[in-house]
Design an enzyme around this catalytic site. Structure first.
Site, PDB file in Angstrom:
ATOM      1  N   CYS A 132       0.816  -1.220   0.000  1.00 12.32           N
ATOM      2  CA  CYS A 132       0.000   0.000   0.000  1.00 12.32           C
ATOM      3  C   CYS A 132       0.847   1.266   0.000  1.00 12.32           C
ATOM      4  O   CYS A 132       0.309   2.368  -0.144  1.00 12.32           O
ATOM      5  CB  CYS A 132      -0.944   0.004   1.195  1.00 12.32           C
ATOM      6  SG  CYS A 132      -1.877  -1.515   1.357  1.00 12.32           S
ATOM      7  N   HIS A 172      -3.180   7.038   2.272  1.00 14.35           N
ATOM      8  CA  HIS A 172      -3.616   5.717   1.795  1.00 14.35           C
ATOM      9  C   HIS A 172      -5.006   5.427   2.361  1.00 14.35           C
ATOM     10  O   HIS A 172      -5.260   5.641   3.547  1.00 14.35           O
ATOM     11  CB  HIS A 172      -2.610   4.648   2.252  1.00 14.35           C
ATOM     12  CG  HIS A 172      -3.120   3.259   2.123  1.00 14.35           C
ATOM     13  ND1 HIS A 172      -3.723   2.798   0.966  1.00 14.35           N
ATOM     14  CD2 HIS A 172      -3.138   2.213   2.992  1.00 14.35           C
ATOM     15  CE1 HIS A 172      -4.082   1.538   1.145  1.00 14.35           C
ATOM     16  NE2 HIS A 172      -3.746   1.160   2.365  1.00 14.35           N
ATOM     17  N   ASN A 230     -10.306  -0.403  -0.173  1.00 17.69           N
ATOM     18  CA  ASN A 230      -8.861  -0.282  -0.012  1.00 17.69           C
ATOM     19  C   ASN A 230      -8.205  -0.943  -1.223  1.00 17.69           C
ATOM     20  O   ASN A 230      -8.284  -2.161  -1.383  1.00 17.69           O
ATOM     21  CB  ASN A 230      -8.452  -0.967   1.295  1.00 17.69           C
ATOM     22  CG  ASN A 230      -6.958  -0.933   1.563  1.00 17.69           C
ATOM     23  OD1 ASN A 230      -6.155  -0.864   0.649  1.00 17.69           O
ATOM     24  ND2 ASN A 230      -6.591  -0.996   2.844  1.00 17.69           N
TER      25      ASN A 230
END
Ligand code: UT7
Length: 334
Positions: free
Chosen positions: A123, A259, A290
């Site tokens: 990520c 993020h 996500n």
């Protein structure tokens, strides 16, 4: 006697010239996910902020997603594909250890003069890549870098796993980074803590799966609370350091684009940073889930498209995830 080597000479500064996004067509509401994981729409919204997410089609590959986002970013940049010196892809879901997704993407978009490489920083992949792109351009190894964050996480998530199935989704975001007369990408604050490698990992390696079989193909598994605590405790500090080294105060920001891990992590970071109320905060996770390496450029694209953040404004970015790894920097938005 050693010869004198001519050093490469780069641009004084670099900046993001454009951003492009690709969101797969299929919208998946919480109601489609809850039965397999004994959950509810309310629980998912409250614990993660997610209302819906996008899933790629079965025959849509990581490379397909990346190409779609890249073509938008390229078109918006005004830079021709053959001017790109490096195609850099942050991804952990390309299903081939080799060859890279980047080499295939470069070929598909006509970036015939580009080097190409994939980057495994989960990520944090986009923010890691942005730091590397900045240095490639300033060091003279590339004049224009096409940086893509792309994931097809649905290939690697067990739809029956309560800890991950509602969280992860698919998408791609891309930027063209190029030379600039003024600083457009601040110094990066980054790091890695491999002692926490088991916090987000795979249930087994592909080799173990080949040798031992087992009912379940390798999928992601996450110690959700451990990652949550680490993110809330450490990531605001990394953000503050990125502001400090860039000489920018939270008050100067036009956007905070973390993020999109979990809306509650974003809220905790906003509180810890004492972010002034006038700074818009990316909340793309509500409609995108996500998407790991894709989440920061997807959120950036949405903020610019909706007018929430201004073109040319100052934004604070942070990516964090499996490794554990993180990277944060201040940028000027395209
Ligand atoms: O992007 C890479 C980095 N990843 C992250 O940053 C993710 C970080 N972690 C998280 O975002 C959160 O830990 C999750 C959203 C994954 C989970 O939220 P949580 O608040 O940490 O849940 P939990 O695991 O502490 O579970 C709380 C309760 C438990 O019930 P009891 O013991 O309180 O009765 C679980 O059994 O919620 C239950 N639970 C669920 N209920 C409905 C756990 N998963 C689910 C579920 N649906 N999917």
């Amino acid at each position: 006697m050693s010869a004198t080597i001519t050093p490469s000479v780069g641009a004084e500064y670099a900046r993001i010239l454009s951003v492009g996004a690709y969101r797969p067509a299929r919208i998946v509401p919480n109601s489609e996910i809850v039965d397999l994981i004994d959950s509810s729409d309310e629980w998912i919204r409250e614990r993660s902020g997610i209302i819906e997410r996008r899933y790629a089609a079965k025959d849509e590959s990581v490379v397909d997603l990346a190409v779609s986002a890249a073509l938008v970013a390229l078109e918006r940049s005004g830079i021709a594909a053959d001017q790109i010196g490096m195609v850099l892809i942050g991804t952990v879901t390309h299903p081939y250890p080799t060859p890279s997704a980047a080499a295939e993407v470069a070929d598909r978009i006509g970036a015939l003069n580009a080097a190409a490489v994939d980057l495994s920083a989960a990520c944090a992949g986009f923010c890691y890549g942005l730091a590397i792109a900045n240095d490639l351009i300033r060091g003279g190894s590339a004049r224009y870098v096409l940086l893509i964050g792309v994931e097809k996480l649905t290939d690697w998530v067990n739809p029956a796993d309560r800890g991950t199935a509602f969280l992860f989704a698919d998408g791609a975001g891309a930027v063209v980074v190029g030379p600039s007369d003024t600083p457009g990408i601040g110094p990066v604050v980054w790091g890695a803590d491999g002692s926490q490698k088991d916090a987000i990992t795979m249930t087994q390696s592909l080799i173990d799966y080949r040798d031992n079989g087992g009912p379940i193909f390798p999928t992601l598994e996450m110690q959700g609370q451990q990652v949550f605590r680490w993110a809330v405790g450490e990531m605001a500090k990394a953000c503050q350091r990125a502001l400090d080294v860039a000489g920018v105060s939270a008050d100067d920001l036009d956007a905070f684009i973390p993020h999109q891990a979990n809306m509650r992590i974003t809220d905790a970071m906003v509180r810890a940073l004492k972010l002034p109320g006038h700074v818009p905060v990316a909340r793309d996770i509500a409609y995108t889930g996500n998407t790991s390496a894709a989440s920061v450029p997807l959120a950036m694209d949405r903020m610019l498209e909706t007018g929430e953040a201004p073109h040319g404004g100052t934004a604070l970015l942070i990516g964090f995830g499996a490794g554990l790894v993180y990277a944060s920097q201040v940028v000027i938005l395209p």
